[in-house]
Design a protein around this motif. Structure first.
Motif, short mmCIF file in Angstrom:
data_model
loop_
_atom_site.label_atom_id
_atom_site.label_comp_id
_atom_site.label_asym_id
_atom_site.label_seq_id
_atom_site.Cartn_x
_atom_site.Cartn_y
_atom_site.Cartn_z
N ASN B 282 33.68 -20.98 -14.07
CA ASN B 282 33.16 -20.18 -12.93
C ASN B 282 33.28 -18.50 -13.04
O ASN B 282 33.85 -17.92 -12.43
CB ASN B 282 33.41 -20.55 -11.47
CG ASN B 282 33.48 -21.85 -11.19
OD1 ASN B 282 32.43 -22.35 -11.62
ND2 ASN B 282 34.40 -22.55 -10.66
N PRO B 283 32.78 -18.07 -14.38
CA PRO B 283 32.89 -16.66 -14.48
C PRO B 283 32.03 -15.87 -13.77
O PRO B 283 31.11 -16.14 -13.29
CB PRO B 283 32.41 -16.48 -15.90
CG PRO B 283 31.29 -17.59 -16.03
CD PRO B 283 31.89 -18.66 -15.28
N SER B 284 32.49 -14.61 -13.45
CA SER B 284 31.79 -13.65 -12.58
C SER B 284 30.36 -13.34 -13.52
O SER B 284 30.54 -13.18 -14.82
CB SER B 284 32.25 -12.43 -12.20
OG SER B 284 33.03 -11.75 -13.22
N ALA B 285 29.45 -13.08 -12.91
CA ALA B 285 27.99 -12.92 -13.63
C ALA B 285 27.09 -11.92 -13.23
O ALA B 285 27.37 -11.52 -11.81
CB ALA B 285 27.15 -14.15 -13.98
N VAL B 286 26.15 -11.30 -13.88
CA VAL B 286 25.55 -10.32 -13.38
C VAL B 286 24.03 -11.15 -13.17
O VAL B 286 23.44 -11.94 -13.74
CB VAL B 286 25.06 -9.23 -14.61
CG1 VAL B 286 23.89 -8.22 -13.90
CG2 VAL B 286 26.20 -8.52 -15.17
N ARG B 287 23.63 -10.80 -11.86
CA ARG B 287 22.45 -11.51 -11.33
C ARG B 287 21.22 -10.57 -11.64
O ARG B 287 21.05 -9.41 -11.23
CB ARG B 287 22.45 -11.64 -9.72
CG ARG B 287 23.54 -12.68 -9.33
CD ARG B 287 23.79 -12.86 -7.92
NE ARG B 287 24.27 -11.43 -7.42
CZ ARG B 287 24.47 -11.16 -6.00
NH1 ARG B 287 24.09 -12.12 -5.17
NH2 ARG B 287 25.09 -9.87 -5.75
#
Lengths: 294, 411
Positions: B282-287
Motif C-alpha cells: 500500500n505505497p502512497s501514490a500520486v493520483r
C-alpha cells in the motif's frame, strides 16, 4: 588311546543301504543305464561322417551366436572351432576310436545333465536361504576335496560295475560348480534391480524367473561349462569301475603299459575337451554383448 | 482428508530393537541408543500428512533417514513402530497379498540408480509393472508405447536400456512407474545420479508432467535447491527426525531451528522468494487526475522518496514520476503531470508472484522502482533495489552492519 573306527561306520552304513534300499538303487541303475545306452545308440546311429558334419554345424552355430548366421562376422568368430571339430573328429575316426568317442560323449552328457538338474535348483534354493547355504557349502567342499577314487567304492557296492557307477561318481564330482555358480550368480544380481522388482509387486516366483535367473544366466552358464569339463575329467577314473569309452582305452593302456593305446585315447579326450569347452563357453555370451562390440 | 498420513513412524535396525524402542521412548539420542543396544535408528517418530496431488519433498543429508522413511510407504523396509495410512488403509497392517496388490496398482517407485532390467528392451522395461499384474502382452506393450511417448523417449522403444544415457534411463524408470497408472509415485533421489544440466531439465519436465498427470508425488533428495524447486511442501530430516515441514517460502523465511537456518543460508533464494514478500505494501501514490506537481512533490517529501507511482481510476497503475521533474514543472508552471510521467518503455510492473531473481535484471534497465500490480493492474506495492539485494544475499541488517565493520575501509 581313543580309536575311532570311522571307516567301519561308513562301511556299515553303506552295507545297510545296499541291503535295504536295493529297489531304489536298482531303479536308478536302470534309469541311468537306459539314458546312457539310448544316447549312445542315437549318436552311433547315423553315418560317422554325417555325425561329424552335424557336430561341426553345432560348433559353428554355437560359437557364432550373436552374429547373423552365415555372415562374415559369424565365420570370423566360429571358423577356428568348426575346422578343429571336423579335423579332430576325422582323426579319431581314422584312428578307429569312433565308437569310444561317442560312448564318452554319451556318458558326459548324461552325467552333466543329471548334475545340472540337481545342482541348479539346489543353487537357487541356497541363494534364497542363508541357512541352507550354510549347510550346503561345507558339503560341496567335502565333495570337491575328497579324492574321486573314494566315491568309486560305494558306487560299485550300490550300482555294481559298468557305466552306471561311473556316471554316479561323475555326478558327485561335477555337481558342486552347478550349485556354487548358480548361488553366486543369483546373489550377485544388482540389489537395486531386485528392490525395484519388489516395489512393483513381484511375487517370489516372478522375481526368480523374470529377474534373477535371466540376470544370473551368464554365471549359471559358466557353471554348466564347469560341470561338463569336470565330467570329462572323470572319464578315466570312471573307467576303473567299468565305464566305457575313451577313458577305458586310456585305462587299458595304463594297465598294459601300452603307450600307443594310451596316447591315442588321451588325444581323443583332449579333442573332446576342446570341442565341449568352446561350445559350452559360448553359451554364456549373450546376443547383445556381441552386437555391441560390432 | 489427506492422501497419506504418517503417524509416529519409527524404523530401528538391529536385533535388539525392542530395547532400543524403550530407550527411544525415554528420549535417548541416536548415538546413546547405538552405544547401548547396537541398534541404528533410521527414522524417529515421524509425522507427516501428504495431500492428494501435491509434490511432497523430503530433504536431508545422507544418513538422515529419508530413504528409509520412503521405503516404509511400500514396506520395502518394515517399520518397527507407527502407522502409514493411505486412503484410510493402514499399510503397516496389510497382508502379503494385499501389499503386493497395493504395490502393483497404487504406488510405484523411481530409483536413484534406475533399477532397470538390463536384459530387456525399453518397452519391455516400461511394461514390467503391467506384466507382473498379468496384463496380456499386446495391451501392455501398447500402454508402454504411450507412456514412453509421454516421457519423450519416442523412437527408443526397442533399444536395450544399457545403450541409453543416464538421463534417458531415468526417463525409462519414470515411464515404468507411470505405466501402471498409480495414484502415488515414490521418487528416491531420482535425479541425483544425473549430471547437473540433465538434472535441471528432468526437474522441469517432471513439473510439466505433473501438470498433466496430477499424481501424489513423494520426492526424496539431498539437494535443497531441488527440494525448493519441486516441492509444494517440504519436510527436512536430520538424524531420523523431521525437523520442519512447510512450503518452500515458509522454510526460507521462517527456518525452525539453527540446523535448517544453516541449510537455507546458501541457497539460491531468488527463485523462491516472491515480489509479494519484499514489496512495500500500500505505497502512497500520486493520483493522476487530482494531484498536480506540487501535491506530488509534497507526497514524495513526506514519504522520503525521490520517485513515486502514479495511479488512475480505481488505483490502476499508470507510471512513475520523479521529484526533479516535478520541480521543473512547477518552475515552468505546468499542470498536467502526465507529460512528465515515465510510462511503458521506462517502467515495468510485475505481479506479486514474480520471483525476486526475475526482478534483478529489470533494475538494470531503469533507475526507478518496480511497481507490483494485481490481475486488474491495480497497484498493490512497490519494490525497491535494496530490499531485493537484501533478499538475495539472505543476510539480516545486523549481520550486514558487522560485515561493514569488519570488511569496510574507514574513511
Amino acid at each position: 588311546m581313543i580309536d575311532i573306527p570311522l571307516g567301519d561306520w561308513v562301511e556299515q552304513a553303506v552295507e545297510w543301504l545296499s541291503a535295504n534300499a536295493s529297489g531304489f538303487f536298482n531303479g536308478i541303475t536302470a534309469g541311468i543305464d537306459g539314458m546312457v545306452t539310448g544316447l549312445q545308440s542315437a549318436l552311433l546311429f547315423p553315418n560317422d561322417y554325417l555325425m561329424i558334419a552335424v557336430l561341426a554345424v553345432i560348433a559353428y552355430l554355437m560359437t557364432s551366436k550373436g552374429h547373423k548366421p552365415f555372415t562374415k562376422g559369424a565365420w570370423k568368430s566360429a571358423w577356428g572351432i568348426t575346422v578343429f571339430t571336423i579335423l579332430g573328429l576325422l582323426l579319431l575316426q581314422f584312428m578307429g576310436y569312433w565308437q569310444e568317442t561317442m560312448q564318452t560323449i554319451a556318458l558326459i552328457l548324461v552325467s552333466a545333465l543329471i548334475a545340472l538338474v540337481i545342482g541348479i535348483p539346489l543353487g537357487v534354493y541356497s541363494s534364497r536361504h542363508d541357512a541352507a547355504d550354510q549347510v550346503i557349502r561345507p558339503v560341496l567342499d567335502f565333495m570337491q576335496t575328497l579324492p574321486p577314487f573314494v566315491y568309486l567304492i560305494p558306487a560299485i557296492i550300490f550300482f555294481s560295475v559298468g557305466n552306471v557307477p561311473g556316471v554316479v561318481a561323475t555326478i558327485v564330482f561335477s555337481l558342486p560348480p552347478a550349485v556354487r555358480l548358480t548361488n553366486l550368480g543369483i546373489r550377485n544380481v544388482q540389489q537395486d534391480v531386485v528392490e525395484a522388482s519388489r516395489a512393483f509387486g513381484c511375487t517370489q516366483r516372478q522375481l526368480l524367473f523374470k529377474v534373477q535367473i535371466p540376470l544370473a544366466k551368464p554365471t549359471i552358464l559358466a557353471g554348466v561349462n564347469q560341470v561338463i569339463m569336470l565330467a570329462l575329467s572323470m572319464v578315466v577314473i570312471a573307467s576303473m569301475v567299468g565305464a566305457g569309452g575313451l577313458g577305458q582305452a586310456v585305462y587299458k593302456g595304463i594297465l598294459k603299459a601300452d603307450m600307443a593305446l594310451g596316447f591315442e585315447a588321451g588325444v581323443g579326450i583332449v579333442i573332446l575337451a576342446i570341442f565341449l569347452d568352446r561350445v559350452t563357453q559360448a553359451l554364456g555370451i549373450s546376443r547383445k554383448q556381441v552386437s555391441d562390440e560390432e | 482428508m489427506s492422501k497419506i498420513q504418517v503417524e509416529e513412524l519409527s524404523v530401528i535396525f538391529g536385533k535388539r530393537f525392542r530395547e532400543a524402542k524403550e530407550l527411544q521412548k525415554q528420549g535417548k539420542s541416536k548415538v546413546e541408543i547405538l552405544n547401548q543396544t547396537g541398534c541404528t535408528v533410521g527414522v524417529s517418530k515421524a509425522n507427516l500428512e501428504i495431500q492428494e496431488g501435491e509434490v511432497f519433498v523430503v530433504m536431508g543429508l545422507s544418513g538422515s533417514g529419508k530413504s528409509t522413511l520412503l521405503r516404509c510407504f511400500n514396506r520395502l523396509i518394515e517399520p518397527t513402530g507407527g502407522t502409514v495410512v493411505v486412503d484410510g488403509n493402514d499399510i503397516t497392517k496389510i497382508s502379503e497379498y494385499e501389499l503386493r496388490e497395493f504395490r502393483r496398482r497404487k504406488m510405484t517407485m523411481v530409483f536413484q540408480h534406475f533399477g532397470l532390467l538390463p536384459h530387456r528392451t525399453v518397452s519391455s522395461n516400461v511394461a514390467f509393472g503391467l506384466e507382473i499384474q498379468g496384463v496380456d502382452e499386446d495391451t501392455r506393450i501398447k500402454k508402454a508405447y504411450e507412456v514412453i511417448k509421454t516421457v519423450g523417449l519416442e523412437g527408443y522403444e526397442e533399444k536395450m536400456t544399457g545403450q541409453l544415457s543416464g538421463g534417458m534411463q531415468q526417463r525409462v524408470g519414470l515411464a515404468r512407474a507411470l505405466a501402471t497408472d498409480p495414484e502415488i509415485l515414490l521418487m528416491d533421489e531420482a535425479f541425483s545420479a544425473l549430471d547437473p544440466l540433465i538434472r535441471t531439465q528432468m526437474q522441469e519436465e517432471l513439473l510439466q508432467l505433473q501438470e498433466k498427470v496430477h499424481k501424489t508425488i513423494l520426492f526424496i533428495t539431498h539437494d535443497l535447491d531441488e527440494a525448493l524447486k519441486l516441492g509444494d511442501r517440504i519436510a527436512i530430516m536430520k538424524d531420523g527426525f523431521i525437523v520442519q515441514t512447510g512450503t518452500p517460502e515458509e522454510i526460507l523465511t521462517h527456518p525452525a531451528d539453527d540446523y535448517v537456518r544453516a541449510f537455507v543460508e546458501n541457497v539460491d533464494r531468488g527463485g523462491i522468494i516472491t515480489a509479494g514478500s519484499v514489496m512495500f505494501k500500500n505505497p502512497s501514490a500520486v493520483r493522476i487526475k487530482q494531484d498536480g506537481p506540487r501535491a506530488a512533490l509534497r507526497k514524495m517529501s513526506n514519504a522520503g522518496v525521490t520517485s513515486m507511482p502514479v495511479v488512475g481510476d480505481n488505483g490502476k497503475f499508470l507510471g512513475f514520476v520523479k521529484d526533479n521533474d516535478m520541480k521543473e514543472m512547477e518552475d515552468k508552471g505546468l499542470r498536467d503531470i502526465e507529460e512528465y510521467m515515465y510510462t511503458r518503455e521506462e517502467v515495468t510492473a510485475v505481479t506479486s508472484e514474480t520471483p525476486v531473481a526475475e526482478l534483478l535484471p529489470l533494475f538494470l534497465d531503469t533507475n526507478l522502482n518496480l511497481a507490483v500490480v494485481d490481475e486488474n493492474r491495480k497497484l498493490i506495492g512497490v519494490v525497491v533495489h535494496s530490499s531485493v539485494i537484501a533478499e538475495m544475499i539472505g543476510k539480516e541488517r545486523s549481520e550486514v552492519k558487522q560485515i561493514r565493520q569488519e570488511g569496510g575501509i574507514d574513511l
